[in-house]
Design a protein around this motif. Structure first.
Motif, PDB file in Angstrom:
ATOM      1  N   ARG A 190       5.103  13.240 -13.229  1.00 47.03           N
ATOM      2  CA  ARG A 190       4.208  13.541 -12.100  1.00 47.03           C
ATOM      3  C   ARG A 190       5.021  13.756 -10.832  1.00 47.03           C
ATOM      4  NH1 ARG A 190      -1.323  12.486 -12.268  1.00 47.03           N
ATOM      5  NH2 ARG A 190      -1.179  13.693 -10.343  1.00 47.03           N
ATOM      6  N   LYS A 191       5.553  14.945 -10.686  1.00 46.61           N
ATOM      7  CA  LYS A 191       6.377  15.291  -9.519  1.00 46.61           C
ATOM      8  C   LYS A 191       5.543  15.390  -8.241  1.00 46.61           C
ATOM      9  CE  LYS A 191      10.081  15.976 -12.051  1.00 46.61           C
ATOM     10  NZ  LYS A 191      11.178  15.079 -12.061  1.00 46.61           N
ATOM     11  N   ASP A 192       4.211  15.427  -8.375  1.00 43.76           N
ATOM     12  CA  ASP A 192       3.318  15.554  -7.227  1.00 43.76           C
ATOM     13  C   ASP A 192       3.005  14.209  -6.577  1.00 43.76           C
ATOM     14  OD1 ASP A 192       1.941  14.937  -9.643  1.00 43.76           O
ATOM     15  OD2 ASP A 192       0.035  15.401  -8.658  1.00 43.76           O
ATOM     16  N   LEU A 193       3.545  13.119  -7.128  1.00 42.12           N
ATOM     17  CA  LEU A 193       3.303  11.774  -6.596  1.00 42.12           C
ATOM     18  C   LEU A 193       4.626  11.066  -6.355  1.00 42.12           C
ATOM     19  CD1 LEU A 193       0.538  10.653  -9.133  1.00 42.12           C
ATOM     20  CD2 LEU A 193       0.167  11.378  -6.776  1.00 42.12           C
ATOM     21  N   ASN A 194       4.629  10.136  -5.414  1.00 39.28           N
ATOM     22  CA  ASN A 194       5.767   9.237  -5.218  1.00 39.28           C
ATOM     23  C   ASN A 194       5.428   7.895  -5.845  1.00 39.28           C
ATOM     24  OD1 ASN A 194       7.358  11.059  -3.759  1.00 39.28           O
ATOM     25  ND2 ASN A 194       6.367  10.510  -1.841  1.00 39.28           N
TER      26      ASN A 194
ATOM     27  N   ASP B  49       9.852  14.177  -0.729  1.00 33.33           N
ATOM     28  CA  ASP B  49       8.664  14.546   0.042  1.00 33.33           C
ATOM     29  C   ASP B  49       7.834  13.292   0.304  1.00 33.33           C
ATOM     30  OD1 ASP B  49       6.404  15.585   1.217  1.00 33.33           O
ATOM     31  OD2 ASP B  49       5.852  16.874  -0.461  1.00 33.33           O
TER      32      ASP B  49
ATOM     33  N   TYR C 169      12.392   9.337  -0.632  1.00 28.95           N
ATOM     34  CA  TYR C 169      11.644  10.367  -1.345  1.00 28.95           C
ATOM     35  C   TYR C 169      11.962  11.749  -0.796  1.00 28.95           C
ATOM     36  CZ  TYR C 169       8.915   6.318  -2.774  1.00 28.95           C
ATOM     37  OH  TYR C 169       8.534   5.112  -3.267  1.00 28.95           O
TER      38      TYR C 169
ATOM     39  N   ASN D 159      11.353  11.086  -6.534  1.00 28.53           N
ATOM     40  CA  ASN D 159       9.989  10.676  -6.211  1.00 28.53           C
ATOM     41  C   ASN D 159       9.685   9.282  -6.734  1.00 28.53           C
ATOM     42  OD1 ASN D 159       9.950  11.510  -8.955  1.00 28.53           O
ATOM     43  ND2 ASN D 159       7.764  11.971  -8.848  1.00 28.53           N
TER      44      ASN D 159
ATOM     45  N   GLN E  35       3.803  12.958   0.041  1.00 30.98           N
ATOM     46  CA  GLN E  35       3.028  12.914  -1.198  1.00 30.98           C
ATOM     47  C   GLN E  35       2.348  11.558  -1.337  1.00 30.98           C
ATOM     48  OE1 GLN E  35       5.384  15.823  -4.251  1.00 30.98           O
ATOM     49  NE2 GLN E  35       5.917  13.689  -4.350  1.00 30.98           N
TER      50      GLN E  35
END
Length: 127
Positions: A97-101, A73, A71, A126, A76
């Motif tokens: 949803r780029k804010d979640l893996n 990030d 990932y 992600n 996340q």
């Protein structure tokens, strides 16, 4: 107390049909709870019981994973889909949803290969 915690920076997850019904009835709509209604597997996990699917994965992959390779990030939140099939649901979610893996677990090697090929082809970092 849960309503108060939800106003601070706490994530609240309510598990079970009756608990979800009680929270909907008792809390007002401004509070943000994650509701998992039919989740007997979650209860088994929270009780500390070893789940057969997870034990099978531990046997199949008995090594540590460098999550920063998987990932962009790794800090996340992680969404896990057990029995993810061809991974199309997770692929779509990872795109939006780029804010979640996202992590899909699937026993069928052909489906896993097809999904991984799609992830690499799309450049997703992600999922």
């Amino acid at each position: 107390m849960l309503n108060q915690l939800s106003q601070s920076n706490c994530n609240i997850t309510v598990v079970g049909n009756k608990a979800c019904e009680a929270m909907v009835k008792e809390s007002n709509s401004t509070f943000n709870f994650t509701m998992i209604k039919d989740a007997s597997v979650v209860w088994e996990f929270l009780k500390g019981r070893k789940l057969p699917g997870v034990m099978a994965l531990d046997r199949a992959y008995p090594f540590d994973i460098d999550w920063s390779d998987a990932y962009s990030d790794p800090a996340q939140p992680l969404v896990v889909d057990i029995g993810s099939g061809n991974g199309m649901f997770l692929l779509g979610m990872a795109k939006t949803r780029k804010d979640l893996n996202f992590l899909g677990l699937e026993i069928n090697k052909k489906l896993v290969k097809r999904c991984l090929d799609s992830v690499h082809w799309c450049g997703i970092r992600n999922g």
